[in-house]
Design an enzyme around this catalytic site. Structure first.
Site, PDB file in Angstrom:
ATOM      1  N   LYS A 115       0.322  -1.156   0.167  1.00 46.88           N
ATOM      2  CA  LYS A 115       0.419  -0.146   0.319  1.00 46.88           C
ATOM      3  C   LYS A 115       1.103   1.352  -0.428  1.00 46.88           C
ATOM      4  O   LYS A 115       0.426   2.582  -0.361  1.00 46.88           O
ATOM      5  CB  LYS A 115      -0.966  -0.055   0.922  1.00 46.88           C
ATOM      6  N   GLU A 199      -3.118   7.732   8.482  1.00 42.66           N
ATOM      7  CA  GLU A 199      -3.568   8.367   7.305  1.00 42.66           C
ATOM      8  C   GLU A 199      -4.785   9.096   8.145  1.00 42.66           C
ATOM      9  O   GLU A 199      -5.121   8.964   9.223  1.00 42.66           O
ATOM     10  CB  GLU A 199      -4.712   7.692   6.255  1.00 42.66           C
ATOM     11  N   HIS A 234     -16.102  -5.392   5.629  1.00 46.29           N
ATOM     12  CA  HIS A 234     -15.109  -5.727   4.061  1.00 46.29           C
ATOM     13  C   HIS A 234     -15.544  -6.543   3.630  1.00 46.29           C
ATOM     14  O   HIS A 234     -14.851  -7.045   2.730  1.00 46.29           O
ATOM     15  CB  HIS A 234     -14.230  -5.666   4.726  1.00 46.29           C
ATOM     16  N   ARG A 291      -6.608  -6.934 -10.236  1.00 47.49           N
ATOM     17  CA  ARG A 291      -7.255  -8.599 -10.968  1.00 47.49           C
ATOM     18  C   ARG A 291      -8.967  -8.300 -10.786  1.00 47.49           C
ATOM     19  O   ARG A 291      -9.688  -7.204 -10.842  1.00 47.49           O
ATOM     20  CB  ARG A 291      -7.722  -9.719  -9.048  1.00 47.49           C
TER      21      ARG A 291
END
Ligand code: MV4
Length: 493
Positions: A115, A199, A234, A291
């Protein structure tokens, strides 16, 4: 490529093979011992057993899969989603074996898999990002200073995480150090990499992602957005395209930023760039998924593009079959993930036998599935058993069509997310488009799913039990069941 191997199972294996067949390409399925009788094994031209039920002993065994491709003469490998689809080492091993990986190159997967690497790459193209850092936290005091400049709450994320894994909220400076330490040790244990970054925490964002595609000649296009805010743990449950909140201007800006993200890692193939969108419609790059995604179907419905066909053509070295200007949004599509989960029990996976499985049909309805009636849902894999997609001219019609299709979808033997989906798309926030990633948390209560239908089914079951009891008594006196039962009229709904 005259023959390809599909390194996956269930509905996505079926999905890929259908397009391959339309393209005149032969297919090879690989399967675990638990999947021997699955439709995807029968549908393939050839099938190879690659090991026991556990994914770690079958669908995650890259070397076994490459061996199966060589043995059967398959020239390409499509990884589907999950399993080895975002494994850079597998992409490389396939290429090194002289086979074609139907997906992005290893270097793109690697860059976006980190990330921190993804943020550094995207930064070069001025893609908007949430205020934060794009290097791993090393000096806690320095990081604390940055955090107080950004302002609390702060989110600590694992660089090797993604999809929500390895995140921690820090609400104030006093707990900063402790949370960083916890996040690092968690990341080390989960991913073998303790790199974390920070963040600003965006409290109630929408999750909107852009489908991108690129060929090996540097041509790119975006296939618009998917709104994926309705999720829990999620795990997405409802996805739609287009989003009801974007303006044409923001759609274009986000699309162009997403293509820049793809460019920044020299991507080719189909990919998805995730953004957070706040209530002012500011958007921020989150991460890129390298993907084909579960929810690619809604994009196919509104663009008329077969994404798997494009993936195969790109892998063959062909140029994109369209340009950005050729693409238009046609109507509206909504997908419901039909999962073997119990909405009455915290959406915990429900395994067992599909006593009845009758999917809906008719105009504008697409069902991508991988099981059939009478089969057992194995405990070893994902709980998703089907995807139900409704496509119509307008969003309202797509909602009505999805509800009609849910009513036609008859599944017995296991609990599914079907009733949840029908409830969700009929709520006021969904209808008006005024919802975000907190939708389920804010609005959902399991008792909302107890409809008249559920109640009358329960009443019917009680009545049936009563008839049965009485008939047994009757049987012992006159030896006949027939008479008693025929007196009961079936109440047509
Ligand atoms: C965030 C966030 C708020 N602020 N980052 C979750 C999945 C991963 N892709 C990143 N995620 C988030 N990152 C900042 N700075 C909230 C989430 C998030 C989320 C994002 C998309 C969809 C659902 C979500 C559910 C919880 C948290």
């Amino acid at each position: 490529m005259q023959k390809i191997l599909i390194a996956n199972r269930g509905e996505i294996a079926m999905r890929v093979m259908r397009t391959a067949r339309e393209m005149g390409i032969k297919t090879v399925a690989v399967f675990s011992e638990a999947d021997r009788n699955m439709p995807f094994v029968r549908y393939a031209d050839e099938a190879v057993c690659i090991g026991p039920a556990l994914s770690s002993q079958s669908y995650l065994r890259g070397e076994k899969i490459i061996e199966a491709a060589k043995k059967t003469g398959a020239e390409g490998i499509h990884p589907g989603y999950g399993f080895l689809s975002e494994n850079a080492a597998f992409s490389k091993a396939v290429a090194d074996a002289g086979l074609i990986f139907i997906g992005p190159p290893a270097h793109s997967i690697e860059t976006m898999g980190s990330k921190i690497g993804a943020k550094q790459a995207a930064k070069q193209f001025s893609v908007p990002m949430v205020p934060g850092t794009d290097v791993a936290v090393s000096d806690i005091n320095e990081a604390r200073k940055i955090a107080s400049k950004i302002g609390y709450p702060i989110l600590v994320k694992a660089s090797a995480g993604g999809g929500g894994k390895g995140m921690r909220i820090v609400t104030n400076e006093a707990e900063f150090e402790e949370q960083i330490r916890a996040a690092k040790s968690e990341a080390q244990n989960a991913f073998g990499d303790d790199a974390v970054f920070i963040e600003k925490y965006v409290a109630s964002p929408k999750h909107i992602e852009i489908q991108v595609i690129g060929d090996q000649h540097g041509n790119y296009a975006y296939l618009f957005e998917r709104e994926c805010s309705i999720q829990r743990r999620h795990q997405k449950l409802v996805e739609e395209a287009p989003s009801s909140c974007l303006t044409p201007e923001i759609r274009k800006k986000m699309g162009e930023c997403a293509v820049d993200v793809a460019r920044s890692c020299k991507y080719y193939g189909a990919g998805t760039v995730e953004f957070l969108v706040d209530d002012q419609l500011n958007f921020y790059f989150l991460e890129m998924n390298t993907r084909l995604q579960v929810e690619h179907c809604v994009t196919e419905m509104i663009t008329g593009i077969d994404l798997v066909k494009e993936q195969i053509n790109i892998a063959r070295g062909n140029k994109l079959s369209f340009t950005q200007d050729d693409l238009k949004v046609n109507g509206h599509a909504i997908e419901l993930r039909v999962c073997a989960e119990d909405p009455f029990n915290n959406f915990l996976p429900d395994t067992g036998r599909l006593e009845m499985y009758l999917p809906p049909k008719g105009p504008g309805v697409r069902v991508d599935d991988g099981y059939e009636g009478g089969m057992d849902i194995p405990v070893f894999y994902d709980s998703m058993i089907a995807k139900l997609v409704a496509h119509a001219a307008t969003r309202d019609e797509a909602i009505e069509r999805l509800c009609r299709a849910i009513d036609e979808f008859h599944i017995k033997g296991i609990q599914t997310t079907l009733p949840f989906g029908k409830w969700a798309v009929q709520t006021e926030p969904f209808r008006t488009g005024n919802f975000d990633t907190k939708f389920i948390e804010k609005y959902f209560k399991p008792e909302y799913l107890l409809t008249d239908d559920t109640e009358s089914e329960q009443v019917a079951a009680l009545l049936a039990a009563d008839v049965w009891e009485k008939s047994k008594k009757q049987q012992s006196t006159n030896g006949s069941l027939q008479h008693t039962i025929s007196k009961w009229k079936i109440n047509q709904r």
